[in-house]
Structure formats: C-alpha cells, structure tokens
Motif scaffolding. Structure first.
Motif, PDB file in Angstrom:
ATOM      1  N   UNK A 104      11.555   1.401   5.803  1.00  0.00           N
ATOM      2  CA  UNK A 104      12.536   1.622   4.562  1.00  0.00           C
ATOM      3  C   UNK A 104      11.842   1.991   3.454  1.00  0.00           C
ATOM      4  N   UNK A 105      10.770   1.467   3.123  1.00  0.00           N
ATOM      5  CA  UNK A 105      10.240   1.932   1.835  1.00  0.00           C
ATOM      6  C   UNK A 105       9.451   3.321   1.910  1.00  0.00           C
ATOM      7  N   UNK A 106       9.085   3.665   3.263  1.00  0.00           N
ATOM      8  CA  UNK A 106       8.218   4.999   3.369  1.00  0.00           C
ATOM      9  C   UNK A 106       9.266   6.113   3.516  1.00  0.00           C
ATOM     10  N   UNK A 107      10.311   5.969   4.213  1.00  0.00           N
ATOM     11  CA  UNK A 107      11.415   6.689   4.118  1.00  0.00           C
ATOM     12  C   UNK A 107      11.972   7.100   2.782  1.00  0.00           C
ATOM     13  N   UNK A 108      12.365   6.377   2.285  1.00  0.00           N
ATOM     14  CA  UNK A 108      12.866   6.271   0.796  1.00  0.00           C
ATOM     15  C   UNK A 108      12.016   7.026  -0.307  1.00  0.00           C
ATOM     16  N   UNK A 109      10.700   6.526  -0.367  1.00  0.00           N
ATOM     17  CA  UNK A 109       9.692   7.158  -1.418  1.00  0.00           C
ATOM     18  C   UNK A 109       9.488   8.595  -1.008  1.00  0.00           C
ATOM     19  N   UNK A 110       9.289   8.811   0.530  1.00  0.00           N
ATOM     20  CA  UNK A 110       8.909  10.292   0.915  1.00  0.00           C
ATOM     21  C   UNK A 110      10.074  11.189   0.738  1.00  0.00           C
ATOM     22  N   UNK A 111      11.386  10.925   0.691  1.00  0.00           N
ATOM     23  CA  UNK A 111      12.334  11.785   0.471  1.00  0.00           C
ATOM     24  C   UNK A 111      12.366  12.073  -1.016  1.00  0.00           C
ATOM     25  N   UNK A 112      12.256  10.740  -1.674  1.00  0.00           N
ATOM     26  CA  UNK A 112      12.235  10.804  -3.108  1.00  0.00           C
ATOM     27  C   UNK A 112      10.939  11.968  -3.671  1.00  0.00           C
ATOM     28  N   UNK A 113      10.023  11.755  -3.138  1.00  0.00           N
ATOM     29  CA  UNK A 113       8.903  12.574  -3.604  1.00  0.00           C
ATOM     30  C   UNK A 113       9.370  14.234  -3.314  1.00  0.00           C
ATOM     31  N   UNK A 114       9.718  14.398  -2.071  1.00  0.00           N
ATOM     32  CA  UNK A 114      10.038  15.560  -1.617  1.00  0.00           C
ATOM     33  C   UNK A 114      11.090  16.362  -2.743  1.00  0.00           C
ATOM     34  N   UNK A 115      12.148  15.539  -3.047  1.00  0.00           N
ATOM     35  CA  UNK A 115      13.095  16.003  -3.951  1.00  0.00           C
ATOM     36  C   UNK A 115      12.725  15.842  -5.438  1.00  0.00           C
ATOM     37  N   UNK A 116      11.306  15.509  -5.892  1.00  0.00           N
ATOM     38  CA  UNK A 116      11.188  15.111  -7.161  1.00  0.00           C
ATOM     39  C   UNK A 116      11.322  16.086  -8.054  1.00  0.00           C
ATOM     40  N   UNK A 117      10.882  17.408  -7.738  1.00  0.00           N
ATOM     41  CA  UNK A 117      11.123  18.416  -8.629  1.00  0.00           C
ATOM     42  C   UNK A 117      12.560  18.455  -9.487  1.00  0.00           C
ATOM     43  N   UNK A 118      13.463  18.285  -8.597  1.00  0.00           N
ATOM     44  CA  UNK A 118      15.078  18.242  -9.024  1.00  0.00           C
ATOM     45  C   UNK A 118      15.527  17.037  -9.618  1.00  0.00           C
TER      46      UNK A 118
ATOM     47  N   UNK B  42       4.857   0.699 -17.167  1.00  0.00           N
ATOM     48  CA  UNK B  42       3.444   0.733 -17.963  1.00  0.00           C
ATOM     49  C   UNK B  42       2.383   0.335 -16.990  1.00  0.00           C
ATOM     50  N   UNK B  43       2.767  -0.837 -16.131  1.00  0.00           N
ATOM     51  CA  UNK B  43       1.852  -1.143 -14.956  1.00  0.00           C
ATOM     52  C   UNK B  43       2.412  -0.877 -13.714  1.00  0.00           C
ATOM     53  N   UNK B  44       2.461   0.360 -13.010  1.00  0.00           N
ATOM     54  CA  UNK B  44       3.195   0.672 -11.950  1.00  0.00           C
ATOM     55  C   UNK B  44       2.633  -0.058 -10.449  1.00  0.00           C
ATOM     56  N   UNK B  45       1.335  -0.529 -10.830  1.00  0.00           N
ATOM     57  CA  UNK B  45       0.853  -1.286  -9.578  1.00  0.00           C
ATOM     58  C   UNK B  45       1.632  -2.640  -9.244  1.00  0.00           C
ATOM     59  N   UNK B  46       2.440  -2.996 -10.476  1.00  0.00           N
ATOM     60  CA  UNK B  46       3.489  -4.371  -9.955  1.00  0.00           C
ATOM     61  C   UNK B  46       4.393  -4.053  -8.931  1.00  0.00           C
ATOM     62  N   UNK B  47       4.797  -2.522  -9.047  1.00  0.00           N
ATOM     63  CA  UNK B  47       5.702  -2.372  -8.112  1.00  0.00           C
ATOM     64  C   UNK B  47       5.235  -2.562  -6.623  1.00  0.00           C
ATOM     65  N   UNK B  48       3.871  -2.484  -6.502  1.00  0.00           N
ATOM     66  CA  UNK B  48       3.365  -2.617  -4.928  1.00  0.00           C
ATOM     67  C   UNK B  48       3.578  -4.093  -4.472  1.00  0.00           C
TER      68      UNK B  48
ATOM     69  N   UNK C 209       0.801  -1.348  -0.092  1.00  0.00           N
ATOM     70  CA  UNK C 209      -0.076   0.124  -0.016  1.00  0.00           C
ATOM     71  C   UNK C 209       1.027   1.201  -0.043  1.00  0.00           C
ATOM     72  N   UNK C 210       1.855   1.269   0.944  1.00  0.00           N
ATOM     73  CA  UNK C 210       2.955   2.421   0.886  1.00  0.00           C
ATOM     74  C   UNK C 210       3.413   2.665  -0.447  1.00  0.00           C
ATOM     75  N   UNK C 211       3.774   1.371  -1.202  1.00  0.00           N
ATOM     76  CA  UNK C 211       4.362   1.824  -2.635  1.00  0.00           C
ATOM     77  C   UNK C 211       3.224   2.470  -3.400  1.00  0.00           C
ATOM     78  N   UNK C 212       2.052   1.957  -3.144  1.00  0.00           N
ATOM     79  CA  UNK C 212       0.981   2.509  -4.143  1.00  0.00           C
ATOM     80  C   UNK C 212       0.747   3.845  -3.902  1.00  0.00           C
TER      81      UNK C 212
END
Lengths: 467, 467
Positions: A452-466, B328-334, A317-320
């Motif tokens: 691990x996934x939450x920390x990683x993807x949150x940080x990546x999202x915050x930095x996304x624009x760059x 293409x199917x990003x839900x796979x990542x979840x 769900x976090x990845x989603x």
C-alpha cells in the motif's frame, strides 16, 4: 443413579438454565472453603458436581488449591475431570501426583485419553506408569502413542465393539452388553472377516430390529467408511460430517481394524481448530487464557511480535525512501495509515475466505484461477468504491483535484493488489504443503502495508511536480 | 445395503484415503457429462455417491447444471443432499423446484431440518408446502419455526424416543425399534411422568443390560441434563461437551418435554461459530466462498470496508494535527506504520484471547480486573522488549539517542495502552449484551492505530526542540 423406589421423582426435573451463573456463585463460595481447607464442606459440594464442572472449577483455582481439591476426587471422577482441565492446570496436577494415584487414574481412562495423558508426562513418569499399568492396557497405550496426535491414529481408541462376520445378532448384543457394563459409549458394532479385516458396521438400533439368530453380515452396512491412521484430523472431521456418522473405524492399509474414532473426539478437534485459526489471525499461537502465567504468555507471544516488528521495518524503509516527497507534501502522511489499513483489511478478508475455502474443500488449488478471478471482481468493485470516496475526501481536503486523483488511484491499485496477494498466498502455501492459515494475520498485514505504502508514495512522487 | 449371500465381500474393504481427491477427478468427468446432458451416465455415477458427496458436487456446478442433476435424485437422497448445500445453491434449487416435489422432499426430513428449509422459503412457498404436508408433520414444523434459529429451540427436532416412567424396558425397546425402522438416529430414550414432564434418560446399551420387564425409571439417569428452548446455541454446545452427552432434551420452563438436540447439530453449530469468528476478525460478515456472485460478495463487504475507512480517517486527522512536527523530523514518518502495526497487533491478540475466554467461560466479566491485570503484565513485558529493540534501531538510524528514546518509549506506551483497550472492549461489549467478537477486527485495528499514532507524535512533539 437408578431410582429404586416408587416415590415421586418430579423434584429432579426443574431445568437449570444457566450453568455458568451457578458455577460463578458456587466458585466464590468454594474458593473461601478451599482456602480455609474445610475438607468436609468442600467434599460436600464437589460430590454433587459432574467432572466437567469440577474441571471448570479446578481451572480457576490457584494451583495449590486445585491440587488440594483434586486429592479429594475418586479415581473415576478424577480421570474424567483431568481430561477437561486447561493445559497448565493439568500439567501442574499431573506433575504433582503420586505414582500410584497416577497409574490408577490413567487406568480408569479409555485408551485414547490414557495415551493423551501419558504423552504429556515426563519420559520417566510415563515409563513407570506404563510399567505399573496392567499389561493389556499399557500395550494399547504404547501402540497409540506411536501415532501423530493430529491424525486419525492420534484420535482413535482401542476399545470398540467388534464381531466376526459369521457371528449372530445375539452375539453382537452380548458384546455391546459387556461394553455397556464397563460404561463405554457404543454407537456401532464393527464387523471383521476371519483375517480381522473390517468389512462393515451395524448401528445399535438395527440390532434390535432383527432376529437374534441372523448373521450380522446380512444386516451390516458394507459401504461403511473407514480411514487409515495417517489421515489428518481435519479430514476426519470432514468425513464425519459428510457421511453423517457418529463413529468411524480406523484400519491399516490392508484393511485390518485398528481402532475407532467417535463424534465427541471430532467436537474436540473442531474446537481446537477454531482456537488455532483465531489465534493465527491475531498473530499469536494460542488464544487460550487459562492459568498460564502472564510471563510465560508474554514469552510465547514475543517471537511473533518481533517477527512482525522486523517485517514492518521494511514498510519504514519504504517510507524513508520517499521522504523527499513526503516532506514536500506533508498531507500525504495523513493518507498513509488509511491506505495501508484499508488495503490490509481487504487482503486479509480475501485470505480468510481462501483459507476457509481450502479447509472446507470449496476451493480447489489445482484450479487456482477460479478463486483468483472471483476475488479480482470483488476487489475491483471495492477498490473503485473506496478509491472514489477517499479520492473525493482527499481532493477537497488538499483543495486540488490532482491530489484527490493520486490518493484515489493509489487506493484503487493497492486494494486490488492486496486482494490478489491475499488470494494467492494461502493457495501457494497450501500447494507447497504448509498450513494456509499461517499466511493470514501479521505476515499478510505487514506485506499489505508495504504494498500500500509503496504504490501510494511512488504514484505521489511521479505526480510531485504538479502537486 | 445388507448382503444377502455368503460370497466373499472382501473387495468392499479397501480403504479409500482421500475423499476430496476422488471427488475432484470425478467432478471434472461429471461436469462434461452434465454439460452434454448424458442422463444415463450421470445417473450411473450419482447413484454410487452418498448425499454429502452429491451436495459437494452440486455446490461446484453451475446453477442450471445443479438443478438438472438435482432433478435426477430420489426424494430420499434429495432431502439429505439439500441440507449439505451451500446457501446460494440451496436457495436457487429451492426457488426452482415444483411445489409437489418440494413438499415430498421436506416430508422426508426430520422436523428440525424441515423447519430450517421451510424457514428459507418465500412466505408464499412456505405456506403452500405446510398446507400440502401431512398435518402432524406441518404442525411440528410450524412449532419449530417459532424459535430463534440460534437457540436450543432452533436446533431441536420433535422426533425422539419417549417412554412413560411406568413403561418397561421391553416397551422402550419397542419404541427404539419403531424409530430405527424409520431410519432415525436414536441415542437415548427419554422418560416422562404422567404429565409429560421430563424426568430422566436411558442410554441405548443400558436397555440391553436389564430384564425386559423392569420399569425404565429404575434404570434411568435421573440427573440427565435438559435445557429450555431459549438457551443460546453456544451454551448448548458447552453443555454437550461438559456433560459428555450425545443427545440433550429440550423442555419448557415447567419441565415438559418439547424435543431433542443431537450431537451432530452441535458439530454444525461449532462450524458456524468458527466461520463467524474468523469472518469477524477479518472484518467481514462471512468467509464462505460458495457460488455467491462476486458482485454480491463485494456489496456485502463494502459497508464494513467503508466503516473502516471512515474510522481510519480519524488517524489521518491525527497525523495532520502533528504535520509541523512531521515536516521537521521526517524520519518520524518511517516509524509511524511500525508503531501502529505492532500496537494494533498486540491489542488484537489481547482482544482475541478475551473473546475466546468469554466464549469458553474462562473469563468471568464480573471479575474483570483479573484478566486486565494478567494482560497488563503480558503487555508490560512485550512492550519493554519491543520498545528496547525498536528504540535501539531508531537511535542508530537517526544517529541520536534521544530519537531512539522517543520511538522506544512511544512503542512501550502504545503497546500497553492497546493491550488494555483490547482487553477491556470485549468485556465491556459482553457486559452490555453485544457479541464480544464484534470488537475484534477492523474496529479494534482502527482504534489501535489512532492510539499508537497519537502517543507517538505527541511525545515526539514534546521532545521536538531537542531532536
């Protein structure tokens, strides 16, 4: 097995080196003989084996064959062999023995072993065994059955060498001699006062050191340790090793002597704890292979696997939640498994150390900040090293330093966070009265994955624009 | 601690229930007293404790404080306490003791413990201790130092009760009495022939059963088991438990008696193996917390973590290979973390069972197809159940049955594949002569991750046009 002649007996002295190698060959021969029901030849081999070896063989035979071989054993050998059987083989054999034979076999056992076996029988069978046993034995077994099997009470036997404090060394030797005739292992003689309260112990060799008419209380060790029946078996094992003793008396809270635990029981406890801890770390409830049917094994493992699956769904769900970020920078997906594996690994290591520290008494959960501080220093160093290495790899792979910085920083934060969680959870579960080992393994892993996934993807999202 | 009066001694009988609780309070008081160097008060407390408790306290004090308290101990107490110390505390204390004191302390020990301690000293210190010890003791220690510490030779002690086959029961009792005076634990008297070959053993209580002028070889057990010094310590532990013995003679290949191993050594071996196995499953080399500095702990763990990181990078590369499918199917990542976690979990469980089965002798690697077939049935059932559940969840989540089928089938295949790998690798490493436990833990996990992700993303890619 006493030798009664003066002839040379040197041929018995050739040391056999590899027990199991011998057994493996033997087993194959024996299996063929058993299959063809060659009574005489099977008996011929079995007679030369000790109960431990016989049990090892029975564990590997098919159930019907094991039952056939078991039927050939004398009561004495059968009663020793049955204790070394795997749980499923023992269960099958006990369930298929005739009532009389069962009573005879249980009657040959020491009270602690008898109680263990009777405790495994169906209520109906247990009752009729207890009824047909001699009254003294059955009342001992009934008493022992009342204790939790993971406590001192569950480990103790009623058979022991006891003398009164006014008895002499000579009287004590007489008691030991009587028990030795019954083939009992005696390591210590316990001394009680007139009301049956335990007041000390005498080691066997010490009996040989003193004059026969000396009173035992003059030569006994009055500081000898005892436990009450409710003491946990892990604590019992710790006492044996701390006080370097081979037998431990069990008393009620008033000090009245109830029974004794011997060091071979402790060896069994340590093996059992070992199996349990390894099983928990692997996220299952038993690692014993045995003859248990694969279907039953699968059904036993399924609830654990399903629980892990549901926990891991949270990570999904976090990845989603972050799928927009992921679809924009798909390379992030390549670093997801790495970050979750490494932070999971670090957290599991911290958890294993704390679980072990609590078990050995090295970690005092009342002073929880000490291990927490120590583990934090450890994870800061490991986090920095891993963050740096992975960050460099990620930076070069994606071609931008910022991507490297995001991956590296996430790795650093996730490792430290996991280490803290791994350190804290076993201490918290211990304080709440749960077995701390339960938190190691799949729960820890799932939790670490989510972090691990939450920390990683949150940080990546915050930095996304760059990115 | 013999009582020499007839006064009531009942007050010594109150059972103390929780050793560690007592120690924790005591420790805090003691720490304050030690910090203020209140010699008399510290000594007063220390005198009432057994060596095991003193070691527990020393392990928790700071090094300088531990050294100060150690300085107050008599040689006898110090020699017992030093054996129960954590590795770092013992190392520090041994490194800082004066030469004379060190020799005195080692001189108090049984030969096996003396050899262990001397083996831990610097070459220079070891040499001068051996030079200043009495000649008989030092030659025993030098002999024991030649054996690998994980073998029967490394466990055995030279002190034992030995009689010649023509000796009488009376002579055997005299030998036991002499050793008891030296405070040695004696469980069995070993019998040798005229050339020093081991031919049997007599249990202590049996000496009390027979006439003093009877020859020992007539009452000895001539089938008593022995081992050669090169036998592995795990095999030694297995022999103790299989033959239900408390002491085991060690002989050379010709059968000449060299020493004996006692059951308390086996307890230590089991504890050590436990720590090792738990540590390996957690992917580290030691779970002992102790006083070791956190920096050193981090440096010890780093190589393992880095190895895991590099292995996991392969999983990252696999994801990268399939990045088109993913985008293409990003839900796979979840579902990626779920599939890799569950198949990793199943593989680790299979591996743990096989490792344990090999250690206990239940798994015979020469008949490798038996466990493999059993584990396959187990993983087929677990795989079907998990595949079904996860497939249904995935199908509903994505809204298409095909997506559910891809996820469910991947889960099924990955679990079975992981189970096979988890079963096979420990058997293969055992056959190649490696410790099978090494394959459990992070290597297994990384490998399973790679399998799970590869199966999943390949299948998804093949089905991509319909997703």
């Amino acid at each position: 097995m006493a030798q009664d002649t003066d002839t040379p007996i040197d041929e018995t002295t050739v040391p056999q080196k590899e027990t199991l190698e011998v057994d493996d060959e033997l087993l194959r021969d024996l299996e063929d003989l058993v299959k063809s029901r060659s009574d005489y030849l099977v008996l011929n081999i079995i007679q030369d084996l000790v109960p431990g070896d016989i049990a090892h063989i029975l564990n590997r035979l098919e159930m019907a064959d094991a039952l056939y071989v078991f039927g050939m054993l004398t009561n004495e050998v059968a009663s020793a062999a049955v204790l070394d059987l795997d749980e499923p083989t023992r269960e099958h054999i006990l369930a298929n023995l005739a009532q009389d034979r069962l009573t005879e076999i249980v009657g040959e056992m020491d009270s602690d072993d008898a109680a263990d076996v009777v405790g495994e029988l169906s209520d109906e069978k247990a009752e009729s065994v207890l009824e047909t046993m001699n009254v003294a034995d059955s009342s001992q077994v009934e008493e022992l059955l009342r204790y939790d099997e993971n406590t001192a009470g569950g480990l103790m036997a009623k058979e022991m060498a006891v003398v009164s404090k006014t008895d002499t060394v000579k009287a004590a030797i007489r008691v030991v001699r009587k028990l030795a005739k019954e083939k009992m292992h005696v390591y210590n003689v316990y001394v009680v006062d007139e009301s049956g309260l335990f007041i000390g112990a005498v080691q066997l060799p010490d009996l040989l050191l003193h004059a026969p008419n000396k009173r035992v209380y003059k030569i006994m060790n009055a500081d000898y340790r005892s436990v009450t029946p409710d003491v946990d078996q892990e604590e019992v094992a710790r006492i044996f090793s701390k006080y370097d003793i081979v037998s431990l008396p069990v008393t009620d809270t008033a000090g009245k002597l109830l029974g004794r635990i011997t060091i071979d029981d402790v060896v069994d406890v340590l093996k059992e704890e070992h199996d349990e801890d390894v099983a928990r770390m692997a996220g299952t409830d038993s690692v014993s292979v045995g003859q248990r049917s694969p279907t039953r094994m699968a059904l036993m493992r399924l609830p654990w696997v399903m629980m892990t699956l549901l926990l891991q769904l949270i990570a999904g769900v976090v990845v989603h939640v972050f799928d927009k970020t992921l679809s924009q920078v798909i390379l992030l997906a390549s670093f997801m498994p790495i970050i979750s594996a490494i932070s999971g690994n670090t957290g599991l290591q911290s958890a294993a150390m704390i679980v072990r520290g609590i078990a050995t008494g090295q970690v005092d959960t009342k002073r929880w900040w000490l291990p927490l501080r120590r583990q934090l220093i450890v994870t800061l160093i490991i986090g920095a090293a891993c963050g740096l290495v992975l960050g460099l790899i990620a930076g070069f792979w994606h071609g931008t330093p910022l991507f490297g910085a995001v991956v590296g920083t996430s790795m650093f934060i996730a490792i430290n966070f996991s280490g803290m969680v791994g350190t804290a959870t076993p201490m918290i579960s211990h304080s709440l009265g749960f077995d701390p080992a339960i938190t190691a393994g799949p729960f820890e892993t799932a939790f670490q994955d989510i972090i691990g996934i939450t920390v990683f993807l949150s940080l990546a999202t915050a930095m996304l624009q760059w990115l």
